[in-house]
Design a protein around this motif. Structure first.
Motif, PDB file in Angstrom:
ATOM      1  N   TYR A1378       3.689  10.930  11.528  1.00  0.00           N
ATOM      2  CA  TYR A1378       4.627  10.504  10.492  1.00  0.00           C
ATOM      3  C   TYR A1378       5.546  11.670  10.141  1.00  0.00           C
ATOM      4  CZ  TYR A1378       1.819  13.184   7.168  1.00  0.00           C
ATOM      5  OH  TYR A1378       1.175  14.195   6.519  1.00  0.00           O
ATOM      6  N   VAL A1392       6.198   6.326   9.309  1.00  0.00           N
ATOM      7  CA  VAL A1392       5.056   6.409  10.224  1.00  0.00           C
ATOM      8  C   VAL A1392       5.557   6.090  11.625  1.00  0.00           C
ATOM      9  CG1 VAL A1392       2.775   5.522  10.776  1.00  0.00           C
ATOM     10  CG2 VAL A1392       3.478   5.767   8.386  1.00  0.00           C
ATOM     11  N   SER A1395       2.887   3.110  15.497  1.00  0.00           N
ATOM     12  CA  SER A1395       2.988   1.697  15.136  1.00  0.00           C
ATOM     13  C   SER A1395       1.826   0.913  15.720  1.00  0.00           C
ATOM     14  CB  SER A1395       4.310   1.112  15.630  1.00  0.00           C
ATOM     15  OG  SER A1395       4.353   1.101  17.040  1.00  0.00           O
ATOM     16  N   TYR A1430      -6.778   6.723   5.901  1.00  0.00           N
ATOM     17  CA  TYR A1430      -5.328   6.654   5.684  1.00  0.00           C
ATOM     18  C   TYR A1430      -4.580   6.133   6.908  1.00  0.00           C
ATOM     19  CZ  TYR A1430      -6.902   9.763   1.989  1.00  0.00           C
ATOM     20  OH  TYR A1430      -7.581  10.308   0.928  1.00  0.00           O
ATOM     21  N   TYR A1432      -3.833   3.233   8.360  1.00  0.00           N
ATOM     22  CA  TYR A1432      -3.796   1.782   8.200  1.00  0.00           C
ATOM     23  C   TYR A1432      -3.494   1.084   9.518  1.00  0.00           C
ATOM     24  CZ  TYR A1432      -3.168   3.113   3.258  1.00  0.00           C
ATOM     25  OH  TYR A1432      -3.303   3.652   2.022  1.00  0.00           O
ATOM     26  N   GLU A1433      -2.662   1.683  10.336  1.00  0.00           N
ATOM     27  CA  GLU A1433      -2.252   1.052  11.582  1.00  0.00           C
ATOM     28  C   GLU A1433      -3.446   0.843  12.513  1.00  0.00           C
ATOM     29  OE1 GLU A1433       1.188   2.679   9.601  1.00  0.00           O
ATOM     30  OE2 GLU A1433      -0.751   3.570  10.149  1.00  0.00           O
ATOM     31  N   LEU A1459      -4.352  -4.153   3.668  1.00  0.00           N
ATOM     32  CA  LEU A1459      -3.730  -3.138   4.528  1.00  0.00           C
ATOM     33  C   LEU A1459      -2.223  -3.362   4.647  1.00  0.00           C
ATOM     34  CD1 LEU A1459      -6.442  -2.909   7.315  1.00  0.00           C
ATOM     35  CD2 LEU A1459      -5.714  -1.030   5.834  1.00  0.00           C
ATOM     36  N   LEU A1460      -1.831  -4.612   4.803  1.00  0.00           N
ATOM     37  CA  LEU A1460      -0.394  -4.892   4.882  1.00  0.00           C
ATOM     38  C   LEU A1460       0.308  -4.542   3.584  1.00  0.00           C
ATOM     39  CD1 LEU A1460      -0.459  -8.281   6.836  1.00  0.00           C
ATOM     40  CD2 LEU A1460       0.241  -6.047   7.689  1.00  0.00           C
ATOM     41  N   LYS A1463       0.511  -0.803   3.453  1.00  0.00           N
ATOM     42  CA  LYS A1463       1.420  -0.252   4.468  1.00  0.00           C
ATOM     43  C   LYS A1463       2.885  -0.511   4.133  1.00  0.00           C
ATOM     44  CE  LYS A1463       2.634  -0.891   9.357  1.00  0.00           C
ATOM     45  NZ  LYS A1463       2.990   0.516   9.589  1.00  0.00           N
ATOM     46  N   HIS A1464       3.200  -1.692   3.611  1.00  0.00           N
ATOM     47  CA  HIS A1464       4.605  -2.093   3.461  1.00  0.00           C
ATOM     48  C   HIS A1464       5.110  -2.010   2.032  1.00  0.00           C
ATOM     49  CE1 HIS A1464       4.829  -3.368   7.612  1.00  0.00           C
ATOM     50  NE2 HIS A1464       3.728  -4.102   7.456  1.00  0.00           N
ATOM     51  N   THR A1467       4.379   2.280  -0.721  1.00  0.00           N
ATOM     52  CA  THR A1467       4.801   3.387   0.154  1.00  0.00           C
ATOM     53  C   THR A1467       5.345   4.568  -0.637  1.00  0.00           C
ATOM     54  OG1 THR A1467       6.971   2.372   0.359  1.00  0.00           O
ATOM     55  CG2 THR A1467       5.356   1.814   2.040  1.00  0.00           C
ATOM     56  N   ARG A1499      -0.597   8.007   0.822  1.00  0.00           N
ATOM     57  CA  ARG A1499      -1.362   6.782   1.055  1.00  0.00           C
ATOM     58  C   ARG A1499      -2.674   6.798   0.276  1.00  0.00           C
ATOM     59  NH1 ARG A1499      -0.838   4.759   7.359  1.00  0.00           N
ATOM     60  NH2 ARG A1499       1.284   3.921   7.149  1.00  0.00           N
TER      61      ARG A1499
END
Length: 2036
Positions: A1378, A1392, A1395, A1430, A1432-1433, A1459-1460, A1463-1464, A1467, A1499
């Motif tokens: 990242y 990040v 992906s 941390y 998440y992906e 998690l979504l 992540k989104h 932030t 995160r």
């Protein structure tokens, strides 16, 4: 030239007792006369004009001193004087006509036609009729001169102003009358005008000619009439005179000429007539004649007509001339001449005849200046000599006025004074004082002083005043013109209107005019025409320096306003307007501020003895102060923000509107600073904020998008808004009107939709998503709702395409994205539009970026191609458009390559090619061809051959091949022909080796490879080229020394190399073999020989001459032709670019012989020798060919070219081995084969098959293998050898192949792994590592799937477990990558790089091979707990893998949602990290013992989120602003753990958020130095976030508690006040809630008390009134308001907005403010009942106290010291003018008001009244004020008067009583001056005493005012008291000054110098004492100024005071005084006086 003239005064020629002659003027010829002159003369209007030849003399009033002389270039034929006598017209012999002014200067000149000019005489006569002139030429032509504007021609006064006018002005006014040419001599003519008829009568020698209406009638003389020599128009008849003396009458109507009866005596009178003139009389006609007898006797007669009686007859000398003159009873003029020794006239003399009267003669002698003769004459006759003395004085005055030398003036002036002593007539003496022109001012001063001393000043009081005024003006002239340079100073002295004189000086020198305005105020002020003054004032030029205007106002204003108090408003208005006019100056507004500040200083310095309401002084001063305040702000705006604007724009509206204008004009980079540093402070002064103005400006920008940089401006202003709702609404508005697509500029506004949880922020986010479509509809004028049906959407597409905007493509994309169902048709129309308009780049970009998921992509491309093909084939299109269509089809076809059916793709591709070829064939070959022809085979062949023939013909014609390439390629493409074949066919037709080389060179330059189907023809082409080279070599046509090398073999080598790119099974080996042959020759050339020699290998006429016409042509003829060519080309030979040139020819010969030998002796069947054989033709036998070969081979062997020899022999051996031919011995074969095998196996792609074939032919195979094994050593070669050996062993069925296989596998996988892991080359030694150890080492490596599959297959591994192991190993190796970047909104964010998709793509290759899903799911579940919290992906990847292969548990779905969200959404950077997180990390990584990673600052830990409650996991991250962002996470957590009470958790989290936010605010406050009260909100968004946060709470009591907690912890200032207001509102709304009542009632009561106090406290700070005294009474609003009106700021010039503040406080607490103000006013003005005993009806003198020690300063100036009046005025100022003035008027009319209070009320009234409410002046008059004030003063003196009683009393008697009893009392003197001024008592004796006593009592204020007033009155100027007063006021600054040298002190002292300049009696003052005082103060430069005003006899002593000072320094300091207002002329005068 007759230019010498002198006056003569002889009078001794007495004619009897009644007449005598006078000689006036003598004119002489400067040269000796050789002929008699032509003399003409005339007398009219006291002017005598004489012309002598070409000279003209003008004499006025017989004054010979003023005689004018003019000389012309030709003789004067005639002249005439106009009827007015102001000018004359002269006709010259050269044809010019001149107009001369009577003063002697020319006016204009004209010219007649050249044919009318004669050398001897051009003009006969000129006559004037009315305003017209008729001129007769010698030939009878008549000219008319008319329409002359006499005023225009003679409107100038002096000769210095005269200019010769342009003839074009009057050229149209002269016209030649259509008269005939007369041949006989013309004697005379006249013009007759009767009614509308006009006759011209011309008398000549042969008759009389009548001209009427351009018709000519000639009448001959009757027999009894002789020649007529003179003709005259006597109005009632026309008469003529003949030479014999007869008089005839002529009738112009009947044309009859008849004699008039005359006696013999009458005839004698007219006989021998030389000249005749008509004497002008009123009634009768008299003739003046000159007759010359035969004896030359001259007689002048005066004869009556028509009686012909002779009235007078006088004999004249010879020669004589008579003068045209009117009849006079006194004089008659004539001219006599005197001759030289040659009997020619040398001079002439003008004389007159005068009657003899003693008195008249005496006066005549005096007029002529014969004073001595007149004195003798008078004494003889006993006449009075007084006229003689007066005449002598007048003459002396004239002489003095004309004298230039000062010495002569002094002498004559002394004589003048002696003559003045003889005069007894005082009236005459007084008259001289104003009628003299003495040029010397000193003499004039003495002259006036002499007159003043010798007359009775009482008798001549008015004249004495005029003399005094003249002396004052002379003194002023001495100041303003010290060097006496003004020659017209008399105008200044005689100026009746001194204001006009001052204005005139103002136009040239403002500072000089200042002296006139002030020094002559007594002449200007009382007589001032105000209308004229204001007209001039408004017309003052704009370029007058403001500094000069200030100096003028300093001199003018005090006197003017004392005399005209009512004009104060107009003068102030002019000053303000003048300030406005300065806005066009480049120094605006600084210059305006300085200007108006100085004006304010002038008005502040004004002193008035009493209040005059007409002045409206205070209101006018407020106007000036208001303007100053405005200009100060404008100066700040300009200096800091480079912002200039007019005063009108800045002032005309409210400050809110002005601020709005400023925002419109400010430069974009200054907006922020101006709002924060300028607008906010100014608004705060008025108790408000500019928030609404900024919002209005943003709205303006949003509606006026043409404003420059409107978006940037709006964004900056949005950032300046403190209120979050305003900021968000403004942002939303800007985004709504911003054009699409949004520029990066507005992205920060879009960011607001993501940063805040405000509802408007959500609208911003929605706008961010949907704005594009909405604006797209509006952009193209499409209704927003008209978008339902598909056809309507297609119409919108067509509309977009029709408009054809630059962003058309993007608009279509946006439309398609929102309506996918129209994508196909939309893109078809769009592509068609782009191609049609030639926008190919955009088309290609569109297709390339077309989304893959578009369902109709294939149909779109197919449909587009079909449309284009149809249009190109059927429609006549332009060339560029066709090219675009073809290019588009090609690109579209390439896009379909992967998706289109192969058959359809080829069909479409061929169709496109056909279309393209069709267009090209039409263009290049002019073929009338269609697509059908291209599809017909027979037609194809016909067009194909025709095309080649056409190209060959063109090459031969042009001798160039430059243009053939495109045409040949086109033929190949269009007719499915082989491109190489076409080139080959053309070369065979041309049959020239040079052309063949050039074409092959061109083919080699092409990047494209040679297709397989073309290789045969390419091979043939190369064989043909080699054959041509062999033939040329054989015929000796090629020689290095004669022609350039065509490079046949290098080109053939390169061409054949291109043939190897595409493998051709049939010819590949042959090509390789042939390359070996050609390579032998190629090696002798440099690698780049083709490129370096390309420009030298040209195709020209020489090349074409070498074309082969017959292969068997005789050598001799060929050589002869070649020689002829090289003879022409010899000079252009260039060195050959080959290397080893000495060996090239033998080797070339050898190779050619070898090829020829093989081709012709072995009967070859394969290429290339079979091809070459067809192109060669030779008569030599086989043996001859072999002999030639071996001979050439022997040659190269001799040259030691062993390698070349070996290669050639090897090639021959290879050939003979395959063809069973014996050309070389077999002994060479074995060694050559081994070398070939080594070569084949050493290549990158070994040729196993060919090598094996060769190897099979080898006899000793074992030896060969040993040879290869020892020769092949590197890895690739060893692999190749192991493979080759394994093949051979398998072929032989040997068991050793397993050993070879193991070795091969180890080597193979080692080489493969080295590609992925290069380090293995150094870490692994294959010679020592076994296969098992090698395989173990592979387990830790990430292996590709294919390699893994091969390994599993080759070594028996479990393929599924290996795949899963590879997946886990791959996941473990993933690292979270990242970086921190600034997002599109300028905000730091984490980006990040790792992906989910990238990780999945890495594993996809393994996952697609996995079939054991159960084992995979088990392994992934184990791995889930190992993942970094941390990362998440990686969590999402594992969940996706698990979800893909099997059904996952429900919690994993919630995990995925969390998690979504993390992540989104979550932030943002975290606030802080808690201890629990550290412990959790250490627990999970106890083995590693690592610290938290850096990503933890961004995160949240995933394991803590799912395992712990939110108040633990996110408590440290919660703040008020982010509460709404974390709210979804709380809800997901509650879904994960349903047993949790969600409301309680949310309340706990809300409290934690509030606590954290308060803690952050405290930390921030601690970092700020000092606790300050914030006047504007700093964080309004925080308050709004708090309000939204508590909206999530169900418990309103807890919400109120949180809100009150925020109030108590918010930093003091505007934020705290707003928070308290919101809390107060919330408490009022919820106070009836049961929970709030029971638990939080105390909080409600607290906020109800707290809000009003905070609001009041904030307003006090806002208005700058937060001092301790006011803060102490903040709890009591009434006491606070009283304290505010007692505040000291009210007494200051710059007042606070206390009235506005009190109004707001009263509104907050519901207080009646006006009632409270009235109460305060009554306390301030102390209204009380007056005692009736203090008033009495009679005048009673009582005992009083003499106030000798009283204060001398008691003026009613604007600076009132009574603070109660100021406070009362301030309160009244908050009311309307009607209310305030009515209140004062009512109180003044009340009997309760004491006199002192009345005066206070008068003062308030004077301050409040202005020109808008003058009607109230009738209620409160100035007279009433004077009465009250005088009575009040008289009471202090013990004199009790009622106002009405005082009004009716005898004031002069009262003054006498006061003077008698109180002349030493200051109050008495003050009241006396007040009575005199207020009631117009102007007795000099009274004023003289008052002034003296005031000076003695040091009453500086009163004296300063009085000198200004009394200096405007002439009768007081010479009072001794006024002189003492001026000395007092001038000396006062000198007495108050110190020796300290600074600008302030100098400014004070400069006031004394300004007063000195203003003083009208400065010369009478004691200037020496002033100078001494300045020297004592160490300011000699100021003392020197007094020199300019001192009298001459005082200057000497004063000059001596400056002898010891440095001259240079003194000069500089004197010049510096100009900045203080000292006139430059004064400083320069002083400098010259002191010789500095």
């Amino acid at each position: 030239m007759w230019n010498q003239f002198e006056p003569t005064f002889s009078e001794d020629e007495t004619l009897g007792s009644e007449f005598f002659t006078n000689s006036l003027l003598k004119i002489s010829n400067e040269q000796k006369s050789t002929k008699n002159p032509t003399v003409l003369s005339s007398y009219q209007n006291n002017t005598i004009i004489i012309s002598v030849d070409s000279s003209l003399i003008i004499l006025e009033d017989e004054v010979t001193d003023n005689c004018k002389f003019l000389s012309f270039g030709a003789e004067i034929n005639c002249f005439v004087i106009s009827q007015s006598g102001k000018y004359m017209v002269c006709c010259l012999n050269d044809g010019n006509i001149h107009a001369i002014h009577s003063k002697g200067y020319p006016l204009f000149n004209l010219s007649i036609q050249p044919e009318d000019i004669n050398e001897s005489i051009s003009f006969v006569d000129i006559q004037t009729v009315n305003d017209e002139f008729f001129i007769l030429c010698f030939n009878g032509r008549v000219y008319r001169l008319q329409g002359i504007n006499e005023n225009e021609l003679v409107g100038i006064d002096t000769e210095t102003d005269s200019t010769l006018l342009n003839t074009s002005i009057i050229a149209t006014n002269i016209k030649r009358i259509d008269s005939p040419i007369i041949l006989s001599k013309i004697n005379s003519f006249c013009v007759v005008k009767q009614s509308r008829k006009e006759f011209i009568i011309i008398c000549c020698n042969d008759g009389v000619i009548f001209i009427e209406d351009n018709q000519r009638i000639k009448i001959k003389y009757p027999k009894d009439i002789d020649i007529i020599i003179k003709i005259y128009n006597l109005d009632y008849c026309i008469v003529g005179f003949t030479y014999e003396g007869y008089c005839v009458e002529i009738c112009p109507f009947t044309k009859i000429i008849r004699k008039i009866e005359m006696t013999e005596e009458d005839l004698q009178k007219f006989s021998m007539m030389a000249d005749m003139k008509i004497l002008e009389t009123n009634n009768d006609v008299e003739l003046l004649t000159l007759s010359i007898s035969m004896n030359n006797e001259h007689k002048m007669r005066v004869i009556d007509f028509p009686s012909f009686s002779c009235k007078n007859e006088i004999n004249l000398p010879d020669p004589s001339w008579i003068v045209l003159q009117p009849k006079s009873a006194i004089n008659m003029y004539f001219i006599v001449g005197s001759k030289n020794e040659e009997n020619y006239v040398q001079s002439i003399e003008l004389k007159n005849i005068t009657e003899a009267d003693p008195e008249e003669r005496f006066q005549k002698l005096l007029q002529k200046g014969h004073y001595d003769e007149a004195e003798s004459y008078a004494k003889n006759l006993g006449l009075s000599l007084e006229p003689l003395y007066q005449a002598r004085v007048k003459k002396l005055l004239i002489e003095i006025s004309l004298e230039k030398k000062s010495e002569e003036i002094e002498k004559k002036f002394e004589i003048l004074l002696k003559q003045m002593n003889l005069i007894e007539n005082k009236d005459f003496m007084v008259s001289l004082s104003f009628s003299n022109d003495i040029p010397d001012r000193t003499c004039l001063t003495r002259f006036l002083e002499y007159i003043q001393q010798n007359i009775d000043t009482n008798k001549y009081s008015e004249e004495n005043d005029e003399i005094n005024e003249c002396l004052l003006r002379l003194e002023t002239l001495r100041l303003i013109d010290p060097y006496d340079t003004n020659l017209e100073f008399r105008k200044f002295l005689r100026q009746k209107d001194m204001m006009k004189a001052a204005i005139d000086y103002f136009r040239t020198d403002v500072l000089l005019s200042c002296l006139i305005w002030s020094r002559h105020a007594s002449s200007i002020m009382p007589n001032m025409n105000l209308q004229q003054f204001y007209t001039w004032l408004n017309e003052i030029r704009s370029n007058v320096e403001p500094f000069h205007l200030i100096q003028w106002l300093k001199h003018f204003t005090p006197c003017f306003l004392q005399v005209y108090p009512k004009e104060t408003s107009k003068l102030v208005e002019w000053c303000i307007n003048r300030t406005h006019s300065l806005q066009f100056s480049p120094k605006w507004p600084e210059i305006a501020l300085e200007f108006i500040t100085n004006i304010k200083s002038i008005f502040n310095d004004l002193e008035f003895l009493f209040i005059d309401v007409r002045r409206s002084f205070h209101s006018n001063m407020e106007k000036i102060q208001k303007l100053i305040n405005v200009l100060e702000e404008m100066v700040v705006l300009k200096k800091r923000y480079h912002l200039s604007m007019s005063l009108k724009d800045y002032q005309e509206d409210s400050f809110e509107e002005t601020a709005f204008k400023l925002l419109q004009r400010i430069q974009i980079h200054n907006i922020k600073n101006m709002v924060n540093d300028f607008l906010y402070p100014v608004f705060l002064e008025h108790g408000s904020l500019p928030e609404e103005t900024i919002v209005k400006y943003i709205n303006f920008l949003a509606t006026n998008k043409n404003f420059g940089y409107w978006q940037e401006r709006a964004i900056i202003c949005t950032e300046l808004l403190n209120n979050e709702e305003n900021r968000l609404r403004s942002a939303l508005l800007i985004l709504k009107v911003s054009p699409v697509p949004w520029s990066p500029i507005v992205l920060p506004l879009a960011e607001l939709g993501t940063k805040s949880n405000h509802p408007i922020a959500n609208l911003i986010f929605i706008e961010y998503k949907n704005q594009a479509i909405k604006i797209l509809k509006l952009k193209y004028g499409w209704p927003v709702d008209y978008f339902d049906l598909q056809q309507d959407r297609i119409k919108l597409v067509l509309r977009i395409l029709k408009v054809n905007n630059p962003d058309m493509i993007e608009d279509i994309k946006i439309l398609v994205k929102s309506s996918p169902d129209i994508s196909s048709d939309a893109y078809v129309f769009l592509i068609h539009k782009l191609i049609e308009s030639g926008r190919m780049d955009e088309f290609i970009k569109l297709i390339a970026n077309l989304e893959d998921e578009t369902e109709c992509k294939h149909a779109l491309l197919e449909k587009t191609v079909n449309i284009f093909v149809k249009e190109i084939e059927n429609e006549p299109l332009e060339t560029n458009q066709i090219k675009n269509y073809i290019e588009a089809m090609k690109f579209l076809l390439n896009q379909q390559r992967d998706t289109m059916d192969e058959f359809k793709f080829e069909y479409t591709q061929n169709k496109i090619k056909s279309i393209k070829n069709l267009v090209k064939l039409r263009e290049l070959f002019n073929f009338d061809i269609t697509l059908k022809d291209l599809n017909n085979k027979q037609n194809k062949l016909k067009w194909y051959v025709a095309g080649i023939e056409k190209v060959a013909k063109e090459v031969r014609l042009k001798m160039s091949i430059d243009d053939i390439w495109s045409k040949l390629n086109l033929l190949a493409n269009a007719f499915d022909g082989n491109r190489i074949l076409i080139y080959f066919m053309l070369c065979r037709k041309l049959n020239n080796v040079f052309i063949t080389c050039k074409i092959i060179d061109g083919i080699c330059q092409l990047d494209e490879a040679i297709d397989k189907d073309q290789i045969e023809f390419a091979f043939r082409f190369c064989a043909f080229l080699v054959s041509q080279q062999i033939i040329d070599l054989e015929n000796n046509r090629y020689h290095l020394k004669q022609c350039y090398d065509p490079l046949a073999f290098p080109l053939a080598f390169e061409f054949l190399k291109k043939c190897l790119v595409n493998y051709n099974l049939l010819y590949h080996n042959q090509i390789l073999k042939f390359l070996h042959w050609i390579g032998v020759i190629r090696s002798f050339y440099s690698p780049n020989v083709i490129e370096t020699t390309r420009s030298q290998r040209v195709i020209n006429q020489i090349v074409f001459s070498s074309t082969i016409t017959n292969a068997n042509s005789k050598e001799e003829s060929t050589r002869r032709q070649s020689l002829s060519v090289f003879e022409d080309f010899e000079e252009k030979l260039v060195p050959q670019p080959t290397q080893n040139q000495d060996y090239l020819t033998p080797v070339l010969q050898c190779v050619c012989n070898a090829i020829k030998m093989i081709a012709l002796t072995t009967d070859p069947e394969n290429a290339p020798f079979s091809f070459i054989k067809t192109y060669l033709d030779s008569d030599s036998s086989a043996q001859e060919l072999k002999d030639a070969f071996f001979s050439s081979l022997e040659n190269i062997l001799k040259l030691k070219l062993s390698m070349e020899s070996f290669i050639i022999m090897q090639l021959i051996s290879d050939y003979q081995m395959k063809g069973n031919h014996i050309l070389l011995p077999q002994s060479f074969v074995s060694s050559v084969n081994r070398k070939i095998l080594k070569f084949m196996l050493s290549q990158k792609d070994p040729e196993y098959f060919n090598a094996f074939v060769i190897f099979r032919s080898e006899n000793s195979k074992i030896e060969c293998l040993e040879y290869l094994k020892s020769s092949l050593k590197n890895n690739s070669q060893r692999i190749a050898f192991s493979t080759f050996s394994e093949m051979y062993n398998k072929y032989k069925n040997n068991n050793d192949f397993n050993i070879d296989r193991e070795s091969r596998l180890k080597l193979y996988y080692y080489s493969e792994l080295c590609k992925y892991y290069p380090n293995m080359r150094t870490s692994t030694n294959l010679d020592t590592v076994g296969i098992s150890d090698f395989l173990k080492g592979l387990e830790n490596h990430q292996l590709p799937v294919e390699l893994l599959r091969k390994l599993s297959k080759d070594f028996g591994w479990n393929y599924q477990k290996s795949l899963i192991k590879q997946v886990k190993q791959l996941l473990r190796k993933q690292e979270l990558e990242y970086e921190i970047k600034m997002d599109a909104f300028g905000k730091a964010e984490i980006v990040v790089k790792t992906s989910v998709e990238a990780i999945k793509r890495m594993c996809n290759a393994y996952l697609t091979e996995i079939t054991d899903t159960n084992f995979l799911g088990t392994e992934l579940e184990k791995f889930f707990s190992e993942i970094n919290d941390y990362f998440y992906e990686l969590f999402l990847v594992v969940i996706d893998f698990m979800e893909f292969f099997k059904e996952i548990p429900p919690q994993y779905k919630l995990y995925k949602n969390i998690l979504l969200l993390l992540k989104h959404k979550l932030t943002m950077k975290r606030r802080s990290i808690g201890a629990e997180e550290h412990e959790n990390w250490m627990t999970r990584h106890s083995v590693d013992n690592t610290i938290l990673p850096a990503i933890s600052t961004w995160r949240l830990p995933f394991s803590m989120i799912i395992n712990m409650d939110p108040e633990i996991s996110i408590s440290k991250d919660l703040i008020v602003e982010t509460f709404e962002t974390y709210y979804p996470l709380m809800q997901l957590h509650s879904a994960l753990k349903p047993t949790t009470k969600i409301n309680e958790r949310i309340e706990i989290c809300a409290l934690a958020a509030a606590t954290n936010s308060v803690q952050d605010m405290r930390t921030q406050a601690e970092a700020t130095v000092g606790a300050q009260w914030n006047l504007k909100p700093r964080n309004n968004a925080f308050l709004q976030a708090v309000i939204r946060m508590i909206g999530y709470l169900n418990d309103k009591g807890k919400a109120l508690a949180i809100l009150y907690f925020i109030v108590t912890n918010t930093p003091q200032g505007c934020d705290q006040m707003e928070a308290s207001f919101e809390c107060w509102k919330f408490a009022l709304a919820q106070e009836h809630n049961n929970d709030v009542k029971s638990k939080y009632a105390e909080v409600v009561n607290k906020i109800k008390r707290k809000y009003p106090l905070l609001k009041t406290q904030h307003m006090l700070h806002l208005y700058g009134l937060a001092d301790d005294r006011l803060m102490k009474v903040i709890d009591d609003p009434v006491l606070l308001i009283n304290s505010l009106y007692e505040h000291e700021s009210i007494l200051q010039p710059q007042k606070k907005e206390i009235n506005k503040l009190c109004k707001e406080i009263a509104s907050l607490y519901n207080i009646d403010l006006m009632a409270l103000q009235v109460k305060i006013l009554k306390n301030l003005l102390s209204f009380a009942e007056t005692s009736s005993s203090n008033e009495c009806g009679n005048v009673n003198e009582t005992v009083y106290e003499d106030f000798l020690g009283g204060n001398a300063s008691n003026s009613e100036h604007i600076k009132v010291t009574d603070e109660n009046v100021i406070r009362a005025y301030y309160i009244l100022g908050s009311w309307s003018s009607e209310n305030s003035l009515e209140f004062i008027a009512s109180e003044l009319s009340s009997d309760r008001v004491h006199a002192e209070n009345q005066l206070q009320l008068f003062e308030c009234f004077a301050k409040l009244v202005d020109e808008d409410n003058f009607s109230y002046m009738e209620l409160v008059k100035t007279e009433n004020y004077l009465l009250v004030r005088v009575c009040h003063f008289l009471k202090a003196l013990g004199l009790n008067y009622k106002p009405q009683t005082f009004k009716d009393c005898d004031k002069v008697d009262l003054l006498k009583r006061i003077w008698t009893n109180h002349h030493n009392n200051i109050k008495a003197l003050e009241v006396m001056s007040l009575i005199c001024l207020g009631f117009d008592i102007n007795l000099p004796q009274i004023w003289n005493g008052i002034l003296k006593k005031m000076v003695n009592n040091k009453m500086i204020t009163q004296v300063s005012v009085l000198v200004e007033i009394l200096s405007t009155r002439t009768k007081f100027l010479h009072l001794n008291g006024l002189k003492l007063a001026w000395e007092f006021v001038i000396k006062e600054p000198l007495l108050q000054a110190t020796n300290v040298q600074n600008f302030e002190e100098d400014q004070k002292l400069a006031k004394a110098l300004i007063l000195l300049q203003k003083c009208p009696i400065s010369t009478l003052l004691n200037l020496e004492s002033f100078t001494s005082k300045c020297i004592q103060l160490n300011r000699p430069h100021m003392g020197a100024i007094f020199l300019a005003f001192a009298k001459d006899n005082d200057r000497k002593k004063m000059i001596d005071m400056f002898e010891n000072y440095d001259k240079h320094e003194l000069k500089i300091k004197i010049e510096e005084l100009e900045i203080h207002g000292i006139a430059p002329v004064i400083t320069k005068s002083v400098i010259n006086t002191l010789n500095l």
